[in-house]
Design an enzyme around this catalytic site. Structure first.
Site, short mmCIF file in Angstrom:
data_model
loop_
_atom_site.label_atom_id
_atom_site.label_comp_id
_atom_site.label_asym_id
_atom_site.label_seq_id
_atom_site.Cartn_x
_atom_site.Cartn_y
_atom_site.Cartn_z
CG HIS A 1 -2.00 -1.00 1.14
ND1 HIS A 1 -2.91 -1.19 2.14
CD2 HIS A 1 -2.33 -1.90 0.17
CE1 HIS A 1 -3.76 -2.15 1.79
NE2 HIS A 1 -3.41 -2.58 0.60
CB CYS B 1 -6.07 -1.55 5.17
SG CYS B 1 -4.32 -1.97 5.26
CB CYS C 1 -1.78 0.76 6.41
SG CYS C 1 -1.16 -0.01 4.90
CD GLU D 1 -1.99 3.69 3.35
OE1 GLU D 1 -3.17 3.73 3.74
OE2 GLU D 1 -1.62 3.01 2.38
#
Length: 127
Positions: A45, A73, A76, A47
């Protein structure tokens, strides 16, 4: 994007780690055989990529602010909290994007004191 003291310290993207390949490019018809969703099983992701790049380059992450397109999510969110990121701004809901009921990442961050804000979309009809 990860910022600290009004400066950008790292950028991230949704995709595989630098130096690897994107499974969608290697297998364009089927996607990655390892992914039950047909996408790239190597992908991180945005992040994660931003945080990992900052850490790799020895940037101070604690106290930083994170700006993302989708709300984090849960996985993360745990990383964001653990590293001491204090604020998260997001445009759209990860839960809505994924078709799930609960934005677990937002709930987790708020429960443990991380400021979370959704961008206000501007009306594109007004100029």
């Amino acid at each position: 994007m990860l910022t600290r003291d009004t400066r950008i310290i790292s950028l991230g993207y949704n995709g595989p780690p630098a130096g690897t390949h994107n499974c969608d490019e290697v297998w364009p018809q089927t996607g990655c055989a390892r992914s039950h969703k047909g996408g790239c099983s190597l992908a991180l992701h945005a992040e994660e990529n931003a945080i990992l790049y900052a850490a790799k380059n020895k940037m101070e992450i604690a106290g930083a602010t994170l700006y993302v397109t989708l709300s984090p999510c849960l996985a993360c969110a745990r990383t964001i909290y653990t590293l001491g990121i204090k604020k998260v701004f997001y445009l759209d809901s990860y839960a809505h994007f994924k078709g799930i009921d609960l934005d677990e990442g937002i709930d987790f961050l708020q429960r443990f004191g991380v400021e979370v804000h959704q961008y206000e979309k501007e009306n594109s009809d007004t100029i």
